[in-house]
Design a protein around this motif. Sequence first.
Motif, short mmCIF file in Angstrom:
data_model
loop_
_atom_site.label_atom_id
_atom_site.label_comp_id
_atom_site.label_asym_id
_atom_site.label_seq_id
_atom_site.Cartn_x
_atom_site.Cartn_y
_atom_site.Cartn_z
N THR A 19 1.41 4.54 -11.23
CA THR A 19 2.17 5.10 -10.12
C THR A 19 1.73 6.54 -9.91
OG1 THR A 19 4.05 3.68 -10.58
CG2 THR A 19 4.48 5.60 -9.23
N ASN A 26 2.13 10.08 -7.02
CA ASN A 26 2.84 10.66 -5.89
C ASN A 26 1.85 11.45 -5.05
OD1 ASN A 26 4.75 11.48 -4.11
ND2 ASN A 26 5.83 12.84 -5.50
N CYS A 27 1.56 10.93 -3.87
CA CYS A 27 0.67 11.61 -2.93
C CYS A 27 1.52 12.63 -2.17
CB CYS A 27 0.03 10.59 -1.98
SG CYS A 27 -1.00 11.35 -0.70
N VAL A 59 -6.11 7.15 -3.02
CA VAL A 59 -5.29 5.95 -2.85
C VAL A 59 -5.94 5.02 -1.85
CG1 VAL A 59 -3.03 5.05 -2.18
CG2 VAL A 59 -3.17 7.25 -3.35
N LEU A 114 -5.32 2.53 0.53
CA LEU A 114 -4.10 2.14 1.23
C LEU A 114 -4.12 0.68 1.67
CD1 LEU A 114 -3.83 5.33 3.44
CD2 LEU A 114 -2.43 4.76 1.44
N TYR A 170 -0.97 7.79 7.78
CA TYR A 170 -0.34 7.83 6.46
C TYR A 170 -0.03 9.29 6.10
CZ TYR A 170 0.14 7.39 1.38
OH TYR A 170 0.59 7.47 0.08
N VAL A 185 3.25 5.88 -4.68
CA VAL A 185 2.39 4.69 -4.58
C VAL A 185 2.26 4.04 -5.94
CG1 VAL A 185 0.14 3.79 -3.91
CG2 VAL A 185 1.04 5.81 -2.78
N THR A 186 2.44 2.73 -5.97
CA THR A 186 2.21 1.95 -7.19
C THR A 186 1.08 0.96 -6.90
OG1 THR A 186 4.49 2.14 -7.92
CG2 THR A 186 3.23 0.34 -8.85
N GLY A 187 0.21 0.79 -7.88
CA GLY A 187 -0.90 -0.13 -7.69
C GLY A 187 -1.73 -0.26 -8.95
N ALA A 232 -3.27 0.45 -3.75
CA ALA A 232 -1.84 0.26 -3.49
C ALA A 232 -1.46 -1.21 -3.49
CB ALA A 232 -1.48 0.90 -2.15
N GLY A 262 -0.63 0.24 3.36
CA GLY A 262 -0.11 1.30 4.20
C GLY A 262 0.12 0.83 5.62
#
Length: 196
Positions: free
Chosen positions: A67, A69-70, A107, A109, A121, A126-128, A142, A146
């Motif tokens: 995870t 955070n953008c 990321v 998307l 965006y 974001v989790t991936g 991701a 998105g």
Amino acid sequence: MRKVPLIPTILVVAAALTMVGLGIWQLQRKAQKEALLASYAAAQTLPPMSWPAVPQKDPLPLFRTATANCLKVAAMRTAAGQNVKGEPGFLVIADCVTGAEGPGVSVELGWSKDPNAGRDYKGGLVTGVIAPDSRSRMRLVAATPGPGLQASAPPSPDSIPNNHLSYAIQWFLFAGIALVIYALALRRKWREAGNG
């Protein structure tokens, strides 16, 4: 007594030994790649992690759930890729700032046929799955696409080639072929000398 030319023989034998050495090196690389692929497969079963706050050294935590955070999108880019159905198109990637310092996060998307899709965006949590990236070494693919995008093909260790065995076989064959050709050339030379 048949005379073997010294310099050409040394050169051919040296070349064949070099090729055998390269074949052995490829077999060692095969074992290393298999261990790496096993670690990637194991990473898929590990608990989720936070995106690294400092640049990662090898080995990278590829194929692990993470995870990030953008906080802010610094740049957008595209790369060739596929969606979950295997259709070719564009992967839309946001290069994000994650704090005042640190490596940031790239990321992935999602996927689109339109290279300009997903440009609205704005960032967020974001989790991936962590995948290799040619520019930033690794990126977060991701789990949820998105805005205006489809899910891209999930990253998998199966996509990483391990063709070192075939390279090793090629080097061993090249060495064998070089020796056979040289032996045939010597035999022909001796035959011609015997007939002369």
